[in-house]
Design a protein around this motif. Structure first.
Motif, mmCIF file in Angstrom:
data_model
loop_
_atom_site.group_PDB
_atom_site.id
_atom_site.type_symbol
_atom_site.label_atom_id
_atom_site.label_comp_id
_atom_site.label_asym_id
_atom_site.label_seq_id
_atom_site.Cartn_x
_atom_site.Cartn_y
_atom_site.Cartn_z
ATOM 1 N N SER A 296 10.625 14.064 5.941
ATOM 2 C CA SER A 296 11.067 12.703 6.186
ATOM 3 C C SER A 296 11.709 12.053 4.961
ATOM 4 C CB SER A 296 9.897 11.853 6.700
ATOM 5 O OG SER A 296 10.372 10.639 7.246
ATOM 6 N N VAL A 297 12.233 10.880 5.173
ATOM 7 C CA VAL A 297 12.768 10.032 4.113
ATOM 8 C C VAL A 297 12.204 8.643 4.354
ATOM 9 C CG1 VAL A 297 14.927 9.578 5.388
ATOM 10 C CG2 VAL A 297 14.847 9.199 2.925
ATOM 11 N N GLN A 298 11.623 8.071 3.324
ATOM 12 C CA GLN A 298 10.963 6.777 3.470
ATOM 13 C C GLN A 298 11.774 5.632 2.899
ATOM 14 O OE1 GLN A 298 6.726 6.383 2.615
ATOM 15 N NE2 GLN A 298 7.236 4.728 1.227
ATOM 16 N N GLY B 2 16.882 8.702 -3.040
ATOM 17 C CA GLY B 2 16.082 8.705 -1.827
ATOM 18 C C GLY B 2 14.746 9.370 -2.101
ATOM 19 N N VAL B 3 13.728 9.017 -1.314
ATOM 20 C CA VAL B 3 12.379 9.527 -1.554
ATOM 21 C C VAL B 3 11.670 9.827 -0.232
ATOM 22 C CG1 VAL B 3 11.357 7.198 -1.688
ATOM 23 C CG2 VAL B 3 10.216 9.113 -2.813
ATOM 24 N N LEU C 136 8.912 13.536 -3.297
ATOM 25 C CA LEU C 136 10.106 14.105 -3.923
ATOM 26 C C LEU C 136 11.224 13.085 -3.882
ATOM 27 C CD1 LEU C 136 11.548 17.528 -4.071
ATOM 28 C CD2 LEU C 136 13.055 15.768 -3.154
ATOM 29 N N HIS C 137 11.892 12.921 -5.019
ATOM 30 C CA HIS C 137 13.050 12.024 -5.135
ATOM 31 C C HIS C 137 14.307 12.861 -5.321
ATOM 32 C CE1 HIS C 137 10.855 8.136 -6.230
ATOM 33 N NE2 HIS C 137 9.897 9.037 -6.090
ATOM 34 N N TRP C 138 15.335 12.606 -4.518
ATOM 35 C CA TRP C 138 16.669 13.137 -4.757
ATOM 36 C C TRP C 138 17.470 12.029 -5.413
ATOM 37 C CZ3 TRP C 138 17.702 18.054 -4.441
ATOM 38 C CH2 TRP C 138 17.114 18.865 -3.478
ATOM 39 N N THR D 94 13.156 15.490 -8.157
ATOM 40 C CA THR D 94 11.941 15.258 -8.920
ATOM 41 C C THR D 94 10.739 15.287 -7.986
ATOM 42 O OG1 THR D 94 13.152 13.847 -10.464
ATOM 43 C CG2 THR D 94 10.740 13.687 -10.493
ATOM 44 N N ILE D 95 9.837 16.236 -8.205
ATOM 45 C CA ILE D 95 8.579 16.277 -7.456
ATOM 46 C C ILE D 95 7.534 15.556 -8.306
ATOM 47 C CG2 ILE D 95 6.753 17.735 -6.497
ATOM 48 C CD1 ILE D 95 8.867 19.947 -6.146
ATOM 49 N N ASN D 96 6.908 14.536 -7.723
ATOM 50 C CA ASN D 96 5.875 13.777 -8.409
ATOM 51 C C ASN D 96 4.502 14.160 -7.865
ATOM 52 O OD1 ASN D 96 7.515 11.950 -10.049
ATOM 53 N ND2 ASN D 96 8.152 11.071 -8.098
ATOM 54 N N GLU D 97 3.552 14.360 -8.760
ATOM 55 C CA GLU D 97 2.180 14.650 -8.336
ATOM 56 C C GLU D 97 1.581 13.432 -7.631
ATOM 57 O OE1 GLU D 97 -1.924 16.494 -10.205
ATOM 58 O OE2 GLU D 97 -0.445 15.659 -11.567
#
Length: 188
Positions: free
Chosen positions: A11-13, A121-122, A135-137, A179-182
């Motif tokens: 998805s995209v939020q 986008g996230v 994840l952010h593009w 960017t993958i964020n924990e």
């Protein structure tokens, strides 16, 4: 131990754009205020690769490829005059008092500047394999490649969309980042 470099994408939020206000050859790029892309539905990223093949002695001797373009297509549920101004140019003017307020976006031959902008986008939290992560593009420098899809639809909602091409930043050469964020983080 570092995060895994592999993840699902669900998805995209949220998505936001910001005007690219400076991209010096030395230093760092600067951006204007973040503008929400309202009702984000899809963020599709694609690219073009040009391949050259060297032949001789009746055989293939070598192949070289070059990245020639990165493109993004966005569909969003609501029109935003601020987004239109950021991606096409033009001006937004607010006037009047309740109950006769107006907000008008005007695009003229002198204000249709097609300015460069950043898009991020996230996913929602847990939209990646890392529990609680995201994840952010980020596409660092975009310019519209086609006029946005605007207008109306008979007896239905009209989805707004636009397509833009990426260029590498002069300051650091970046085209796109993932960017993958924990721990899930808002677009900043």
């Amino acid at each position: 131990m570092p995060l895994s470099h592999v993840s699902k994408l669900y998805s995209v939020q949220d998505a936001k754009i910001a005007a690219l206000t400076a991209d010096p050859a030395t230093g760092s790029p600067t951006y204007g205020a973040l503008i929400d892309v309202p009702g984000i539905q899809t963020m599709e990223i694609s690219g073009d690769i040009e391949t050259k093949t060297l032949r001789g002695d009746n055989v293939k001797l070598a192949t070289n490829s070059s990245l020639t373009n990165i493109q993004v297509k966005i569909d969003h549920a609501k029109v935003s005059l601020d987004v239109l101004m950021a991606i096409l140019g033009g001006t937004v003017t607010d006037s009047g008092t309740t109950p006769a307020q107006k907000s008008v976006w005007d695009l003229t031959s002198t204000t249709a500047t097609l300015p460069p902008f950043k898009l991020e986008g996230v996913t929602p939290p847990n939209g990646v394999d890392v529990v609680g992560g995201d994840l952010h593009w980020t596409l660092h420098k975009l310019t519209l490649s086609a006029f946005p899809d605007l207008g109306f639809a008979q007896e239905d909602f009209r989805v707004v969309s636009f397509t833009a091409d990426a260029d590498p930043l002069l300051s650091n050469g970046k085209w796109i980042s993932a960017t993958i964020n924990e721990t899930a983080a808002a677009i900043a």
